[in-house]
Design an enzyme around this catalytic site. Sequence first.
Site, mmCIF file in Angstrom:
data_model
loop_
_atom_site.group_PDB
_atom_site.id
_atom_site.type_symbol
_atom_site.label_atom_id
_atom_site.label_comp_id
_atom_site.label_asym_id
_atom_site.label_seq_id
_atom_site.Cartn_x
_atom_site.Cartn_y
_atom_site.Cartn_z
ATOM 1 N N ARG A 60 0.933 -1.330 -0.067
ATOM 2 C CA ARG A 60 -0.131 0.096 -0.093
ATOM 3 C C ARG A 60 0.638 1.231 0.106
ATOM 4 O O ARG A 60 0.502 2.209 -0.733
ATOM 5 C CB ARG A 60 -0.976 -0.039 1.328
ATOM 6 C CG ARG A 60 -2.417 -0.616 1.065
ATOM 7 C CD ARG A 60 -2.799 -1.170 2.368
ATOM 8 N NE ARG A 60 -1.633 -2.292 2.784
ATOM 9 C CZ ARG A 60 -1.930 -3.570 2.356
ATOM 10 N NH1 ARG A 60 -3.042 -3.930 1.799
ATOM 11 N NH2 ARG A 60 -0.915 -4.360 2.723
ATOM 12 N N THR A 61 1.840 1.219 0.864
ATOM 13 C CA THR A 61 2.534 2.736 0.927
ATOM 14 C C THR A 61 3.255 3.015 -0.408
ATOM 15 O O THR A 61 3.020 3.875 -0.951
ATOM 16 C CB THR A 61 3.721 2.209 2.196
ATOM 17 O OG1 THR A 61 3.121 2.007 3.384
ATOM 18 C CG2 THR A 61 4.398 3.881 2.434
ATOM 19 N N LYS A 89 25.233 -5.196 -3.821
ATOM 20 C CA LYS A 89 26.580 -5.172 -3.828
ATOM 21 C C LYS A 89 27.321 -4.717 -2.415
ATOM 22 O O LYS A 89 28.506 -4.561 -2.570
ATOM 23 C CB LYS A 89 27.153 -4.414 -4.944
ATOM 24 C CG LYS A 89 26.742 -4.892 -6.240
ATOM 25 C CD LYS A 89 27.147 -4.056 -7.296
ATOM 26 C CE LYS A 89 26.404 -4.283 -8.771
ATOM 27 N NZ LYS A 89 26.665 -3.098 -9.682
ATOM 28 N N ARG A 110 11.884 3.521 3.085
ATOM 29 C CA ARG A 110 11.348 2.664 4.404
ATOM 30 C C ARG A 110 12.631 1.666 4.342
ATOM 31 O O ARG A 110 13.333 1.395 3.551
ATOM 32 C CB ARG A 110 10.375 1.610 3.643
ATOM 33 C CG ARG A 110 10.061 0.599 4.890
ATOM 34 C CD ARG A 110 8.731 -0.342 4.401
ATOM 35 N NE ARG A 110 7.782 0.283 4.734
ATOM 36 C CZ ARG A 110 6.371 -0.001 4.522
ATOM 37 N NH1 ARG A 110 6.203 -1.396 4.247
ATOM 38 N NH2 ARG A 110 5.186 0.719 4.774
ATOM 39 N N HIS A 138 5.939 5.361 11.777
ATOM 40 C CA HIS A 138 5.374 5.273 10.078
ATOM 41 C C HIS A 138 4.409 6.441 10.291
ATOM 42 O O HIS A 138 3.108 6.476 10.051
ATOM 43 C CB HIS A 138 4.535 3.920 10.032
ATOM 44 C CG HIS A 138 4.496 3.734 8.564
ATOM 45 N ND1 HIS A 138 4.339 4.496 7.134
ATOM 46 C CD2 HIS A 138 4.012 2.376 8.118
ATOM 47 C CE1 HIS A 138 4.004 4.095 6.359
ATOM 48 N NE2 HIS A 138 3.569 2.771 6.539
HETATM 49 C C1 NCD Z 1 2.543 -1.366 8.158
HETATM 50 C C2 NCD Z 1 4.186 -1.026 8.217
HETATM 51 O O1 NCD Z 1 4.672 -1.496 7.376
HETATM 52 O O2 NCD Z 1 4.410 -0.834 9.390
HETATM 53 N N1 NCD Z 1 2.017 -1.590 6.783
HETATM 54 C C3 NCD Z 1 1.701 -0.426 6.096
HETATM 55 O O3 NCD Z 1 2.349 0.217 5.927
HETATM 56 N N2 NCD Z 1 0.448 -0.437 6.156
HETATM 57 C C4 NCD Z 1 1.930 -2.422 9.073
HETATM 58 C C5 NCD Z 1 2.544 -3.848 9.020
HETATM 59 O O4 NCD Z 1 3.491 -4.180 8.183
HETATM 60 O O5 NCD Z 1 1.871 -4.619 9.776
#
Ligand code: NCD
Length: 312
Positions: A60-61, A89, A110, A138
């Site tokens: 999703r993100t 690498k 991320r 997040h």
């Molecule tokens: C979350 C995350 O990456 O922290 N996912 C997201 O971005 N919707 C939640 C998760 O991974 O459980």
Amino acid sequence: MFSKNHFFGKDIVSIRDFSRNDLEFIFDSTDKIQQLTPEEKSELGKGRTLGYIFYEPSTRTRMSFEAAMAALGGSSIGIFDSKFSAIEKGESLADTIRIIDLYSDVIVLRHARDGSSRYAAELSSNPIINAGSGSEEHPTQAMLDLYTIFKEKGRIDNLTIGIVGDLKYGRTVYSLLYGLKNYHVNVHLISPPSLAIRKESIFEFERIMNINHYDYLDDIIPQLDVLYVTRIQKERFPDTQEYEKVKGTYRIDEKILDDAKIDLSIMHPLPRLDEISHTIDNTKNAIYFKQAAYGKELRSALLALILNEDPF
Ligand code: NCD
């Protein structure tokens, strides 16, 4: 009151860097962007590039940021599988950031380490958006979570909100709680004792908010306006045997609804494993797919605000 865009050119590293006014400015901008025509929207990111680097999996993100940038008339480039980049690498995070900074106007990152986005923001000349930093934060997830609550309930103040699941490693929980600190809410935290909220954070939360702790959801379900469910973060357990002990310890199914308020809203940042039964999906209480849809709208507004001084 909401006239100044504090997001222009800014990093989004922690939700703690933003006030209630800032959050409400984003909510207002998210409402506004949905009223624009596709042509009007496509002016807001025209000729601009979003760069992303995902050292951890994402559905999703990443997709919502990419879809948002496309709607703004911009383009996206990036790394979503480090195995197919020079990271494999041995290239460092610092060098990877320096390079993507050359090719993009805004960077979404991320990474498995706490502090990774703050570090990247120090190195990058373009704004960094934290799309998940270890078990720390997040922030854009929390912004969209708060926006979802606001849209569904018409307010955030004076709600009773339950957060259930992995409160120890779930980064969305921390960002959500930091965001909720700006509101007058009752928060009930429900988890097995081994997945309780980290001790270093609880002091900060309890000073500001009315927080209660429970081992079982049944004890508290009738009081809740919102139930925010999280996945057990298997990948963050130092010992897989510890994960096996807590796996499957809570599950939201229709039985829970018997004791719940009729308009209880059930949220989840997703991905959902077995913690919410699929039989909940078609009830009016389930709002987690709507929440994911709001994610694209809120991220469109956020990108528009970061890339333009006065977009709306
Ligand atoms: C979350 C995350 O990456 O922290 N996912 C997201 O971005 N919707 C939640 C998760 O991974 O459980």
